[in-house]
Write a protein that holds these residues in place. Structure first.
Motif, mmCIF file in Angstrom:
data_model
loop_
_atom_site.group_PDB
_atom_site.id
_atom_site.type_symbol
_atom_site.label_atom_id
_atom_site.label_comp_id
_atom_site.label_asym_id
_atom_site.label_seq_id
_atom_site.Cartn_x
_atom_site.Cartn_y
_atom_site.Cartn_z
ATOM 1 N N GLN A 18 0.933 -1.236 -0.082
ATOM 2 C CA GLN A 18 -0.100 0.022 -0.027
ATOM 3 C C GLN A 18 0.924 1.319 -0.072
ATOM 4 O OE1 GLN A 18 -1.963 -1.839 3.367
ATOM 5 N NE2 GLN A 18 -3.899 -1.038 2.487
ATOM 6 N N VAL A 19 2.115 1.242 0.153
ATOM 7 C CA VAL A 19 3.013 2.331 0.314
ATOM 8 C C VAL A 19 3.300 2.806 -1.174
ATOM 9 C CG1 VAL A 19 5.399 2.983 1.091
ATOM 10 C CG2 VAL A 19 3.957 1.885 2.452
ATOM 11 N N ALA A 20 3.271 4.173 -0.996
ATOM 12 C CA ALA A 20 4.004 4.754 -2.208
ATOM 13 C C ALA A 20 4.592 6.241 -1.921
ATOM 14 C CB ALA A 20 2.634 5.039 -3.229
ATOM 15 N N LEU A 21 5.536 6.517 -2.707
ATOM 16 C CA LEU A 21 6.103 7.880 -2.417
ATOM 17 C C LEU A 21 6.742 8.310 -3.786
ATOM 18 C CD1 LEU A 21 9.683 7.378 -0.923
ATOM 19 C CD2 LEU A 21 8.031 5.513 -0.808
ATOM 20 N N PRO A 22 7.046 9.611 -4.159
ATOM 21 C CA PRO A 22 7.354 10.420 -5.161
ATOM 22 C C PRO A 22 8.749 9.645 -5.617
ATOM 23 C CG PRO A 22 6.865 12.109 -3.505
ATOM 24 C CD PRO A 22 6.767 10.429 -2.885
ATOM 25 N N ASP A 23 8.946 9.684 -7.047
ATOM 26 C CA ASP A 23 10.336 9.404 -7.401
ATOM 27 C C ASP A 23 11.495 10.330 -6.680
ATOM 28 O OD1 ASP A 23 9.247 7.489 -9.119
ATOM 29 O OD2 ASP A 23 9.107 8.816 -10.988
ATOM 30 N N GLY A 24 12.327 9.482 -6.190
ATOM 31 C CA GLY A 24 13.412 10.329 -5.713
ATOM 32 C C GLY A 24 13.366 10.684 -4.266
ATOM 33 N N ALA A 25 12.280 10.138 -3.644
ATOM 34 C CA ALA A 25 12.171 10.612 -2.216
ATOM 35 C C ALA A 25 12.697 9.559 -1.560
ATOM 36 C CB ALA A 25 10.467 10.925 -2.025
ATOM 37 N N GLU A 26 13.190 9.771 -0.302
ATOM 38 C CA GLU A 26 13.632 8.697 0.653
ATOM 39 C C GLU A 26 12.351 8.109 1.430
ATOM 40 O OE1 GLU A 26 16.905 7.883 1.646
ATOM 41 O OE2 GLU A 26 17.311 8.891 -0.341
ATOM 42 N N PRO A 27 12.386 6.717 1.608
ATOM 43 C CA PRO A 27 11.561 6.019 2.305
ATOM 44 C C PRO A 27 11.678 6.309 3.786
ATOM 45 C CG PRO A 27 12.670 4.562 0.917
ATOM 46 C CD PRO A 27 13.388 5.939 0.952
#
Length: 142
Positions: A84-93
């Motif tokens: 379910q997790v999503a983050l923008p390209d280049g963003a740090e988890p």
């Protein structure tokens, strides 16, 4: 030594108690639930499997604070830890638990902070309760 009547003693005690109670109020409520210093997002308010608010808007460079109102919750925004997790390209988890310890939770009453450096939409979960819908979003704007 001056003599004090019972009535004078009770009046003085009552005034002192009223002053003490008045001093107990805390107007430092900056979180969504009014809990003192609760943070920007509350995890598990009143034991519910939700983040409050479910969606939060921040600016690039802003530090967001999660306050854990009940036990057995965490914050996970690492794609490998939940589908379910999503983050923008280049963003740090990011996560409130150590890498590899997805079941690690934050004690009730504690906080977790993350500073967002990349604009975009972040979908994060409470790993133990993601199946019950404990999912939140942080939208980071320029």
């Amino acid at each position: 030594m001056p003599r004090c009547s019972r009535r004078s003693l009770l009046r003085a005690t009552g005034l002192a108690a009223a002053g003490a109670v008045a001093g107990c109020t805390n107007d430092d409520t900056d979180g969504p639930t009014g809990t003192p210093n609760s943070g920007d997002i509350v995890a598990g308010p009143d034991g519910a499997y939700v983040f409050e608010p479910e969606s939060y808007t921040a600016s690039v460079g802003e530090t967001v604070t999660w306050y854990f109102d009940s036990p057995t919750h965490n914050v996970g925004c690492r794609p490998g830890d939940s589908p379910q997790v999503a983050l923008p390209d280049g963003a740090e988890p990011f996560a409130s638990y150590e890498d590899g310890n997805v079941g690690g939770t934050v004690p009730q009453g504690e906080t977790y902070e993350h500073t967002f450096e990349t604009a975009g939409e972040y979908t994060y979960v409470c790993i133990p309760h993601a199946g019950q819908g404990m999912v939140g979003t942080v939208v980071v704007e320029e």
